[in-house]
Design a protein around this motif. Structure first.
Motif, PDB file in Angstrom:
ATOM      1  N   GLU A   1       1.053  -1.643  -0.078  1.00 33.81           N
ATOM      2  CA  GLU A   1      -0.268  -0.310  -0.083  1.00 33.81           C
ATOM      3  C   GLU A   1       0.680   1.085   0.432  1.00 33.81           C
ATOM      4  O   GLU A   1       1.585   1.472   0.851  1.00 33.81           O
ATOM      5  CB  GLU A   1      -1.217   0.194   1.776  1.00 33.81           C
ATOM      6  N   LEU A   2       0.626   2.366  -0.845  1.00 34.62           N
ATOM      7  CA  LEU A   2       1.003   3.336  -0.756  1.00 34.62           C
ATOM      8  C   LEU A   2       0.463   4.575  -0.484  1.00 34.62           C
ATOM      9  O   LEU A   2      -0.615   4.423  -1.131  1.00 34.62           O
ATOM     10  CB  LEU A   2       2.293   3.816  -1.952  1.00 34.62           C
ATOM     11  N   GLY A   3       0.324   5.507   0.316  1.00 28.59           N
ATOM     12  CA  GLY A   3      -0.353   6.840   0.221  1.00 28.59           C
ATOM     13  C   GLY A   3      -0.129   8.036   0.453  1.00 28.59           C
ATOM     14  O   GLY A   3       1.103   8.094   1.419  1.00 28.59           O
ATOM     15  N   TYR A   4      -0.758   8.866   1.411  1.00 27.14           N
ATOM     16  CA  TYR A   4      -0.558  10.088   2.324  1.00 27.14           C
ATOM     17  C   TYR A   4      -1.523   9.892   3.768  1.00 27.14           C
ATOM     18  O   TYR A   4      -2.268   9.218   3.477  1.00 27.14           O
ATOM     19  CB  TYR A   4      -1.005  10.977   1.418  1.00 27.14           C
ATOM     20  N   ARG A   5      -0.433  10.003   4.933  1.00 28.42           N
ATOM     21  CA  ARG A   5      -0.739  10.375   6.039  1.00 28.42           C
ATOM     22  C   ARG A   5      -0.893  11.806   6.496  1.00 28.42           C
ATOM     23  O   ARG A   5      -0.162  12.928   6.240  1.00 28.42           O
ATOM     24  CB  ARG A   5       0.365   9.567   6.925  1.00 28.42           C
ATOM     25  N   PHE A   6      -1.956  12.369   7.600  1.00 27.27           N
ATOM     26  CA  PHE A   6      -2.375  13.132   8.348  1.00 27.27           C
ATOM     27  C   PHE A   6      -2.759  13.272   9.529  1.00 27.27           C
ATOM     28  O   PHE A   6      -3.351  12.426   9.781  1.00 27.27           O
ATOM     29  CB  PHE A   6      -3.911  14.139   7.791  1.00 27.27           C
ATOM     30  N   ARG A   7      -1.657  13.265  10.166  1.00 26.77           N
ATOM     31  CA  ARG A   7      -1.087  12.970  11.924  1.00 26.77           C
ATOM     32  C   ARG A   7      -1.954  13.870  11.996  1.00 26.77           C
ATOM     33  O   ARG A   7      -1.450  15.457  12.719  1.00 26.77           O
ATOM     34  CB  ARG A   7      -0.289  13.019  12.078  1.00 26.77           C
ATOM     35  N   LEU A   8      -2.467  14.480  13.788  1.00 24.51           N
ATOM     36  CA  LEU A   8      -3.420  15.305  14.395  1.00 24.51           C
ATOM     37  C   LEU A   8      -3.119  14.772  16.172  1.00 24.51           C
ATOM     38  O   LEU A   8      -3.727  13.653  15.784  1.00 24.51           O
ATOM     39  CB  LEU A   8      -5.383  15.283  14.923  1.00 24.51           C
ATOM     40  N   GLN A   9      -2.802  15.952  16.303  1.00 17.82           N
ATOM     41  CA  GLN A   9      -2.489  15.792  17.491  1.00 17.82           C
ATOM     42  C   GLN A   9      -3.367  16.979  18.448  1.00 17.82           C
ATOM     43  O   GLN A   9      -1.795  17.701  18.880  1.00 17.82           O
ATOM     44  CB  GLN A   9      -1.109  15.239  18.070  1.00 17.82           C
ATOM     45  N   PRO A  10      -4.175  17.130  19.675  1.00 23.83           N
ATOM     46  CA  PRO A  10      -4.502  18.145  20.166  1.00 23.83           C
ATOM     47  C   PRO A  10      -3.148  18.567  21.312  1.00 23.83           C
ATOM     48  O   PRO A  10      -2.158  17.955  21.327  1.00 23.83           O
ATOM     49  CB  PRO A  10      -5.450  17.703  21.218  1.00 23.83           C
ATOM     50  N   LYS A  11      -3.104  19.765  21.497  1.00 19.99           N
ATOM     51  CA  LYS A  11      -2.095  20.455  22.868  1.00 19.99           C
ATOM     52  C   LYS A  11      -2.019  19.066  23.457  1.00 19.99           C
ATOM     53  O   LYS A  11      -2.815  19.484  24.479  1.00 19.99           O
ATOM     54  CB  LYS A  11      -1.717  21.689  22.632  1.00 19.99           C
ATOM     55  N   GLN A  12      -0.835  19.341  24.338  1.00 19.18           N
ATOM     56  CA  GLN A  12      -0.507  18.357  25.664  1.00 19.18           C
ATOM     57  C   GLN A  12      -1.778  17.326  25.988  1.00 19.18           C
ATOM     58  O   GLN A  12      -1.725  17.205  26.818  1.00 19.18           O
ATOM     59  CB  GLN A  12      -1.015  19.471  26.693  1.00 19.18           C
ATOM     60  N   SER A  13      -1.631  16.241  25.113  1.00 16.90           N
ATOM     61  CA  SER A  13      -2.154  15.429  24.645  1.00 16.90           C
ATOM     62  C   SER A  13      -1.548  14.106  24.247  1.00 16.90           C
ATOM     63  O   SER A  13      -0.827  14.510  23.986  1.00 16.90           O
ATOM     64  CB  SER A  13      -3.580  15.572  23.695  1.00 16.90           C
ATOM     65  N   ARG A  14      -1.572  12.982  24.845  1.00 19.81           N
ATOM     66  CA  ARG A  14      -1.077  11.654  24.709  1.00 19.81           C
ATOM     67  C   ARG A  14      -1.529  11.440  23.683  1.00 19.81           C
ATOM     68  O   ARG A  14      -1.199  10.248  23.103  1.00 19.81           O
ATOM     69  CB  ARG A  14      -0.782  11.335  25.471  1.00 19.81           C
ATOM     70  N   PHE A  15      -2.718  11.731  23.462  1.00 18.63           N
ATOM     71  CA  PHE A  15      -3.259  10.923  22.123  1.00 18.63           C
ATOM     72  C   PHE A  15      -3.619  11.451  21.097  1.00 18.63           C
ATOM     73  O   PHE A  15      -3.013  12.593  20.970  1.00 18.63           O
ATOM     74  CB  PHE A  15      -5.038  10.453  22.204  1.00 18.63           C
ATOM     75  N   PHE A  16      -3.242  10.977  20.024  1.00 18.83           N
ATOM     76  CA  PHE A  16      -3.448  11.655  18.643  1.00 18.83           C
ATOM     77  C   PHE A  16      -3.654  10.402  17.605  1.00 18.83           C
ATOM     78  O   PHE A  16      -4.269   9.385  17.989  1.00 18.83           O
ATOM     79  CB  PHE A  16      -1.472  11.522  17.949  1.00 18.83           C
TER      80      PHE A  16
END
Length: 202
Positions: free
Chosen positions: A64-79
């Motif tokens: 698989e080949l693709g493009y990723r967007f990573r979202l992470q709220p400030k001061q959060s360990r979740f993304f």
């Protein structure tokens, strides 16, 4: 009217999403399919039973080949990762038959190629430094040789090396619509190794 409202919502929420986008870049996945299927003991039109010990349907490899967007709220360990992917999968099969009197039946065999497009989304948690774990879903449309739709779920472990991220995942298909005659109720699952290279960082 609904399309217009949806478009207005997306436009209005774009500044909010832009604030939490941490990075984006290319992702490459490579692995091997694990196919679960049922094979009847006898096939319609064939008088002799199937040799179950010498018949199989198995995956060869997938990419698989693709493009990723990573979202992470400030001061959060979740993304959160959103991946747009195009994929290729190759499998092979063989069906052998038991002899019937003096009659010997040959093998029915071949390969199957699948092209796919998918949108994967996952929720991830940073355990310690670059070590992360995640769970997600990947709605996938298979368009060739066999056409069907699946919504596999997956779990992954990844490690962020700053300039590149390595991950290992297992993806379990839910649909049993992968059809290669005479195999029935075939379901695709997959082990994958991934490389994510961020091209843009906030």
């Amino acid at each position: 009217m609904r399309k217009i409202l949806l478009l207005l919502f997306l436009l209005a929420s774009f500044p909010m999403w832009a604030q939490v986008i941490k990075n984006s870049g290319i992702i490459i996945n490579a692995g091997k399919e694990k196919i679960s299927s049922n094979l009847p003991y006898s096939i319609e039109g064939v008088a002799t039973p199937v040799d179950m010990d010498n018949s199989y349907l198995k995956g060869k490899f997938s990419m698989e080949l693709g493009y990723r967007f990573r979202l992470q709220p400030k001061q959060s360990r979740f993304f959160y990762d959103i991946d747009l992917l195009g994929g290729y999968t190759k499998s092979e099969y063989a069906v052998n038959f038991k002899s019937f009197g003096n009659t010997q039946y040959g093998e029915r065999s071949g390969t199957n190629d699948l092209l796919s497009f998918s949108l994967a989304g996952s929720v991830n948690f940073n355990i310690f430094r670059g070590l992360n774990v995640g769970l997600g879903v990947q709605p996938t449309a298979y368009i060739w040789d066999t056409r069907f739709f699946d919504i596999p779920v997956f779990a992954k472990v990844s490690y962020d090396l700053k300039y590149v991220e390595l991950a290992f995942s297992y993806k379990c298909g839910l649909s049993k619509e992968y059809k290669i005659s005479p195999f029935k109720s075939s379901r695709l699952s997959q082990w994958q190794f991934s490389v994510y290279v961020p091209l843009w960082k906030r």
